[in-house]
Design an enzyme around this catalytic site. Structure first.
Site, PDB file in Angstrom:
ATOM      1  N   GLU A  25       0.928  -1.130  -0.326  1.00 25.25           N
ATOM      2  CA  GLU A  25       0.285  -0.115   0.436  1.00 25.25           C
ATOM      3  C   GLU A  25       1.054   1.288  -0.107  1.00 25.25           C
ATOM      4  O   GLU A  25       0.642   1.988  -0.761  1.00 25.25           O
ATOM      5  CB  GLU A  25      -1.001   0.381   1.536  1.00 25.25           C
ATOM      6  N   HIS A  33      -5.350  -6.370 -10.894  1.00 20.04           N
ATOM      7  CA  HIS A  33      -5.099  -8.161  -9.977  1.00 20.04           C
ATOM      8  C   HIS A  33      -4.661  -8.469 -11.073  1.00 20.04           C
ATOM      9  O   HIS A  33      -4.137  -9.554 -10.986  1.00 20.04           O
ATOM     10  CB  HIS A  33      -5.928  -8.104  -9.123  1.00 20.04           C
TER      11      HIS A  33
END
Length: 946
Positions: free
Chosen positions: A444, A535
């Site tokens: 992140e 993803h």
């Protein structure tokens, strides 16, 4: 204006390389390159220049040492170099058309990022980088890279108002969220509910941009924020509205999540969060030490501060940023916050995680606060020590971590970066709080680094690069701290330490060592699916970087990859651009010939080579290639198909084409070339109907297939979709910005439509189909006790509507279909499953309902769409509980009308959407396998694709 096509490619596939449909159309696949009007170079480029794809400006220049102005600022020196080398760069007026974004100095190195502008308007993704060295009173340029679009000629005057742009962006988002279902969550009651719905989504114009397709498309950039009215999930969408015609030419989610399961929004970065002013009340002395226990049981040191006013120790680390109170690493207690309250905004009243003693207790452990605070320091130290980077923006920005976030007060199993902070979900019975794995925190925080360097667009290939780099550095930091060997079979796992109940390999979110390659694993999908595969496709690139790290060692590999990110990559880079950036960075660092060969081998092993897209094969017949549109659908009837298509580079407004389903003859251009976007077409083999988006109106138009004038049937004040036509009767769905949906029909000669539900706010109808004068659609309607869902059959001749028998209590309904004997629909009676839906069938009078594909059986479908012929029902559906990325995408499954047999229509690897039944078992659909949105067909199913 577009010229009519006279032929179509069939069955061959023509491809570009590099950029993809991000620039081709809203929701296209990011593997294609926008065509540009190219000025041919005067001479062949030298060996150290990689030409740009269909642009005169090279994508990368490497291995030069050319003198630059040593006395000028770095930006002026960079612009002077581009100006002086006009024959190489073909940038006519660098000082006019390139604006400095930022300059980063690292010792003698200078990296200047420049933003392309077209007559003063920013060009989406148009960035160029100039790398220099300055020492001893001299300065040289060592290389350049990026995307400068040389073919832009569009005008810059908008004819659409900003208000209309916002309204259409919000309407487009509402339509996308509504999708192909009608659920009890869509219930509205009167004007009060209407006002509540209005507050759910808001749009803000960020200004004009030029989308670099062909000669350029002038568009308003509108950011739509709010909450999904149906699911309650946070919404942030970047929507680009054509500034002349008012159609959403490009839209994608701005969410940067750890996984593709749940979403949270992103926002513009800033240095300090509004809530961090409380730190000023803390003890000004930096470096207080506390302790805490991580979720793995390890006791760790924590940098904390004392709030003297409250006599509480807070998870505020001032030691890493020079002891200032402004720039800190702070961990916040968000256990009472829903994800929608913290996405892209700073929630009021949020407090730093605190404890009366320096030894933080059980609540700090179980919430994930200890892990988040400790890990944020480790990630900061990694970038500072290894790459001389001071925080995420390189300039010491505050690092804020929110822990314990829930979803409607329940578990939230995801994490995200939203441009100003990290947000970590609470976890559930299977997963610990999401901060409990260092590689997740590293992932992140690396999103923040990417945003402040290459700023890779979070969609398609560039988005997959974004995810790959976040995974790579998160994993590198984790393995470095833990001392894990790169030869450990589990070393490449992401999120494996989050597992509560299963083994690491069983619940890890991804594996960088999964061997994914373009030839075997790349999945072509539209932006509506995982933002174009960010993803799904990321481990193809991160796997190559993983191999590189394993072969040359972590220290060198990390330096190479970081240099490629910070100094070479630009927002629209795809896999091949990423490979070139890593190779160039390795050479710049002076690696040996053997090490450079290892870099090449790593990418080769994962199929990331020039022209890799051409190796993607299909088992279907192409009817129309490179549609360059998405979300507008395909329909068929009477032996004809109809679909919207843009030109080869996607730069022109969409036109409606029609052709024979047997593939014979050339497609016909149906719509006029009038600058509007012509979308959502339908045909019955006699007439084509469609919607036309213009500056001030949205019209429903029609034209006979045999030729003749275009006729305007109706001007709508709302968005429309679901168009169908039969014997002159036009059916459509009206979609309001408040989430209201209503099925309507227009008979020949009607000046106003008839709404089957009256058009009020108490009842909603959606997802229609028509056959032999009968309509079928999903209906949400009030009863004295509650709202209920049903499927209704409406007889156009009598005006009588009959609700079909239900086998249970529907919670959500999907697309309906109809043939001459039965109606069919998708139904979800259990919202606690993974989204499986059954396929129900009843007679035209609504009786005799049976379940031809049960929702509860093993391998039940996750359907998105449905179409019916006399012999078969075809659904676009994924499979639940599958470890295969390919099978997690929408595929076409065909059932016999009694449900006795189920087969795959096609074994194509990419996304298969918008099926339209023809006759018998033939289906046409939009297929993403090649990386383009192609219109294809099969006359019979392919089998089980085992």
């Amino acid at each position: 204006m577009r010229k009519a096509r006279t032929s179509t490619q069939r069955p061959g596939i023509s491809r570009g390389t590099g950029l993809a449909a991000l620039l081709g159309a809203a929701g296209l696949l990011l593997t294609a390159v926008p065509a540009q009007a190219v000025t041919p170079p005067a001479a062949a480029p030298p060996a150290d220049v990689i030409p740009g794809a269909e642009t005169a400006t090279p994508s990368l220049v490497d291995g030069i040492r050319e003198a630059a102005d040593a006395k000028a600022s770095p930006a002026d020196a960079a612009l002077g170099h581009l100006d002086a080398k006009d024959s190489r760069y073909r940038i006519a007026e660098p000082r006019r058309d390139l604006a400095p974004l930022r300059t980063v100095r690292n010792g003698a190195k200078e990296v200047v990022r420049l933003q392309q502008k077209h007559h003063g308007i920013p060009v989406f993704g148009g960035q160029y980088v100039v790398r220099m060295e300055s020492k001893g009173g001299e300065r040289v340029v060592t290389g350049t890279s990026g995307k400068y679009f040389t073919g832009l000629k569009t005008g810059t005057k908008a004819t659409l108002s900003k208000e209309t742009a916002v309204r259409r962006a919000v309407a487009a988002t509402a339509a996308r969220l509504g999708g192909k279902t009608l659920s009890k969550g869509d219930a509205v009651r009167g004007k009060g509910a209407r006002s509540a719905k209005a507050a759910a989504l808001t749009g803000a114009v960020g200004g004009l941009v030029v989308i670099p397709r062909g000669e350029g498309v002038l568009a308003y950039h509108v950011t739509v924020r709010g909450t999904n009215p149906t699911t309650g999930e946070p919404v942030l969408r970047q929507v680009y509205i054509d500034a002349r015609a008012g159609f959403p030419v490009l839209q994608f989610s701005g969410i940067k999540t750890l996984t593709a399961q749940k979403a949270a929004a992103s926002a513009a970065a800033h240095r300090t969060a509004p809530g961090s002013a409380r730190a000023a009340d803390a003890d000004p002395a930096a470096g207080l030490k506390g302790t805490g226990v991580k979720l793995d049981g390890a006791k760790v040191d924590l940098d904390v501060q004392l709030d003297t006013a409250r006599d509480q120790y807070m998870l505020i680390d001032q030691s890493r940023m020079g002891g200032t109170s402004k720039n800190t690493l702070t961990t916040w207690d968000a256990r009472d916050r829903d994800v929608s309250e913290v996405s892209g905004i700073w929630p009021s009243g949020l407090k730093e995680f605190s404890h009366p003693a320096k030894e933080f207790g059980k609540d700090a452990t179980e919430s994930g606060a200890v892990d988040a605070h400790w890990a944020a320091g480790k990630v900061y130290d990694y970038f500072k020590t290894n790459h001389a980077r001071d925080s995420l923006d390189g300039r010491g920005m505050t690092v804020n971590s929110l822990v314990g976030v829930t979803f409607f007060g329940g578990p939230y199993v995801n994490a995200f970066w939203d441009g100003q902070k990290m947000v970590y979900g609470s976890g559930d019975e299977d997963y610990k709080p999401l901060s409990a794995d260092l590689d997740v925190v590293g992932h992140e925080m690396t999103h923040g680094v990417v945003e402040n360097t290459a700023n890779l667009v979070y969609a398609g290939q560039s988005g997959a690069l974004n995810e790959a780099l976040a995974d790579y550095f998160g994993n590198a930091i984790d393995t470095g701290v833990s001392g894990a060997s790169m030869d450990d079979p589990d070393a490449g796992l992401i999120g494996e330490d989050l597992c509560r109940t299963t083994k690491p390999r069983d619940c890890a979110l991804r594996n960088l060592n999964d061997g994914a390659s373009t030839s075997k694993n790349f999945l072509g999908v539209a932006f509506g699916t995982d933002n174009g595969g960010v993803h799904l496709n990321s481990t193809i690139f991160s796997g190559a970087l993983w191999d590189l790290r394993q072969d040359v060692g972590g220290e060198l590999a990390d330096r190479i990859v970081y240099k490629a990110l910070a100094e070479y990559m630009t927002p629209l880079d795809g896999f091949t651009d990423g490979r070139n950036a890593v190779l160039a960075a390795a050479k710049d660092l002076g690696v040996t010939a053997k090490q450079l060969a290892v870099v090449k081998r790593s990418f080769n092993a994962h199929g990331i080579v020039d022209g890799w897209e051409d190796a993607l094969g299909v088992d279907s017949d192409q009817l129309l290639g490179k549609i360059n549109t998405s979300g507008t659908g395909v329909q068929a009837g009477g032996g004809w198909w109809t679909v919207s298509q843009s030109n080869d580079d996607g730069s022109e407004p969409y036109s409606v084409y029609a052709g024979r389903t047997d593939g014979k003859g050339a497609p016909k251009l149906i719509s006029p070339n009038d600058g509007r976007y012509h979308v959502y077409p339908a045909t019955d083999g006699k007439t084509v109907v469609w919607a036309a988006y213009g500056t001030t109106s949205l019209d429903i138009l029609s034209r006979p297939l045999a030729g003749g004038p275009v006729k305007k049937l109706y001007t709508s004040t709302t968005n429309v979709g679901g168009l169908r036509v039969e014997n002159g009767v036009v059916v459509f769905e009206s979609i309001g910005i408040f989430g209201d949906r209503h099925v309507a029909h227009l008979r020949p000669g009607d000046r106003e439509p008839t709404f089957v539900d009256g058009g009020g706010f108490d009842t909603l109808t959606a997802l229609p189909a028509i056959k032999n004068g009968k309509l079928v659609y999903a209906k949400l309607y009030p009863t004295p006790e509650e709202y209920k869902l049903g499927v209704e059959v409406y007889d156009l001749k009598t005006g009588k509507a009959t609700l079909a028998e239900q086998l249970g209590e529907p919670q959500s309904l999907g697309q309906s279909g109809i043939n001459s004997t039965h109606i069919f629909w998708l139904v979800d009676e259990n919202l606690n499953d993974q989204g499986q839906m059954g396929v129900h069938r009843s007679g035209l009078d609504g009786t005799g309902t049976v379940d031809i594909s049960p929702e509860a059986k093993p391998n039940a479908l996750l359907p998105f769409d449905l179409t019916a012929s006399e012999e078969a029902v075809t659904v676009s559906s994924a499979l639940p509980d599958t470890a295969l990325r390919n099978e997690s995408l929408p595929k076409l499954w065909q059932l016999t009308t009694d449900g006795s047999r189920r087969e795959r229509v096609s074994c194509n690897r990419g996304e298969q959407i918008s099926p339209a039944a023809v006759v018998g078992r033939q289906v046409v659909w939009i297929d993403g396998t090649t990386g383009w949105t192609d219109l294809v067909t099969r006359e019979r199913p392919a089998g089980l694709c085992g």
